[in-house]
Design an enzyme around this catalytic site. Structure first.
Site, PDB file in Angstrom:
ATOM      1  N   HIS A 193       6.919  13.390 -35.971  1.00  0.00           N
ATOM      2  CA  HIS A 193       6.110  12.649 -36.949  1.00  0.00           C
ATOM      3  C   HIS A 193       4.940  11.893 -36.313  1.00  0.00           C
ATOM      4  O   HIS A 193       3.803  11.991 -36.777  1.00  0.00           O
ATOM      5  CB  HIS A 193       7.002  11.670 -37.731  1.00  0.00           C
ATOM      6  CG  HIS A 193       6.250  10.904 -38.770  1.00  0.00           C
ATOM      7  ND1 HIS A 193       5.673  11.505 -39.869  1.00  0.00           N
ATOM      8  CD2 HIS A 193       5.960   9.572 -38.871  1.00  0.00           C
ATOM      9  CE1 HIS A 193       5.080  10.591 -40.607  1.00  0.00           C
ATOM     10  NE2 HIS A 193       5.225   9.422 -40.021  1.00  0.00           N
ATOM     11  N   ASP A 212       9.053  17.360 -38.534  1.00  0.00           N
ATOM     12  CA  ASP A 212       8.802  15.964 -38.902  1.00  0.00           C
ATOM     13  C   ASP A 212      10.066  15.444 -39.581  1.00  0.00           C
ATOM     14  O   ASP A 212      10.438  15.914 -40.651  1.00  0.00           O
ATOM     15  CB  ASP A 212       7.610  15.887 -39.853  1.00  0.00           C
ATOM     16  CG  ASP A 212       7.159  14.466 -40.166  1.00  0.00           C
ATOM     17  OD1 ASP A 212       8.005  13.543 -40.100  1.00  0.00           O
ATOM     18  OD2 ASP A 212       5.975  14.280 -40.485  1.00  0.00           O
ATOM     19  N   SER A 257       0.575   9.135 -41.478  1.00  0.00           N
ATOM     20  CA  SER A 257       1.665   8.829 -42.396  1.00  0.00           C
ATOM     21  C   SER A 257       1.158   7.989 -43.573  1.00  0.00           C
ATOM     22  O   SER A 257       0.292   8.435 -44.319  1.00  0.00           O
ATOM     23  CB  SER A 257       2.798   8.132 -41.634  1.00  0.00           C
ATOM     24  OG  SER A 257       3.975   8.103 -42.398  1.00  0.00           O
ATOM     25  N   MET A 258       1.664   6.753 -43.761  1.00  0.00           N
ATOM     26  CA  MET A 258       1.129   5.908 -44.821  1.00  0.00           C
ATOM     27  C   MET A 258      -0.354   5.672 -44.621  1.00  0.00           C
ATOM     28  O   MET A 258      -1.120   5.544 -45.584  1.00  0.00           O
ATOM     29  CB  MET A 258       1.859   4.571 -44.895  1.00  0.00           C
ATOM     30  CG  MET A 258       1.328   3.660 -46.012  1.00  0.00           C
ATOM     31  SD  MET A 258       2.090   2.032 -46.105  1.00  0.00           S
ATOM     32  CE  MET A 258       1.275   1.192 -44.729  1.00  0.00           C
TER      33      MET A 258
END
Length: 268
Positions: A243, A213, A110-111
């Site tokens: 996710h 997601d 993700s980030m």
């Protein structure tokens, strides 16, 4: 950027949020000291990466999973930190691996995926960044409320949380129940510059994407896979995960494919 929190008032760290680090075992990796840097995502913590990290460590890789500032404590604490703080922590962990390894691979969720892509764009050396693995990375969003964040962050401190988007029952990443708006706005402000610099990413890329997601929409994938300059891009579909695929049904597949990728891009 320096947090407004002082050492005396800093909130306690979650028991599962400690950074993870291991040393390389060259006898298991063809005689080379191979490092792997893993970055967790926004409002998450190292616990979300630990099973993956432990599997790679068992193969002989030196593994670093830093705790990004403001994570593993409270969402209010996270709201005092910004993208530059998280990136600085990741760069420091990368430097530690570079200093003790012959070659390093980056990976992030993700980030964390956006952060390692930023690092790959800034570090084109083939030994410092031999390859990049991203899992459901975020560099864009179709959400309409994103455009209102510059105002909303001054009106309300947080939105409902995005943690635990996991298909597998009974599993938690121990993330925050709220999403701090000042912090998330900082992350999103970094996206345009990262997207602009994606052509500077020349290292081999393994892009892992969950079929479902609920956190990161489909807009990031074409931006990343079409803009990086690498001629070695592999897309891995994760059909049974949401996710947080690093804790979901497809973790064994992710471990198998990422290990094969790491072995390939770090071979002499």
């Amino acid at each position: 950027m320096i947090s407004a929190m002082t050492p005396q008032s800093a909130p306690p760290v979650h028991p599962l949020a400690s950074p993870f680090t291991t040393e390389a075992q060259p006898a298991s990796t063809g005689g080379r000291r191979v490092g792997v840097l893993l970055s967790h995502g926004f409002t998450g913590q190292p616990a979300s990466m630990r099973p993956w990290a432990e599997a790679l460590a068992a193969m002989g890789y030196a593994v670093e999973v830093p705790r990004l500032p403001g994570h593993g404590t409270t969402w209010q604490d996270l709201n005092t930190y910004r993208w530059d703080d998280w990136y600085a922590e990741l760069r420091a962990a990368h430097r530690r691996l570079v200093d003790r390894c012959d070659v390093v691979v980056l990976a992030g969720l993700s980030m964390g995926g956006a952060l390692v892509l930023r690092l790959a764009a800034d570090k084109p050396s083939a030994t410092e960044v031999a390859g990049v693995v991203v899992v459901n990375p975020a560099v864009a969003s179709k959400r309409l409320d994103v455009k209102l964040l510059p105002v909303l962050k001054h009106v309300v401190p947080s939105f409902p949380g995005i943690a635990d988007d996991i298909k597998k029952p009974g599993v938690s990443e121990h993330g925050y129940t709220r999403t701090p708006l000042k912090a998330v706005h900082s992350m999103m402000q970094a996206w345009p510059g990262l997207v602009r610099d994606l052509p500077q990413v020349t290292a081999p890329l393994l892009y892992a994407r969950s079929s479902v997601d609920h956190v990161v929409d489909e807009s990031s994938e074409p931006l990343i896979t079409s803009k990086v300059s690498s001629r070695d891009v592999t897309v891995l579909r994760l059909p049974e995960s949401y996710h947080v695929a690093t804790l979901d049904h497809d973790l064994p597949l992710l471990i198998e494919e990422s290990a094969a990728f790491i072995a390939r891009v770090t071979s002499d």
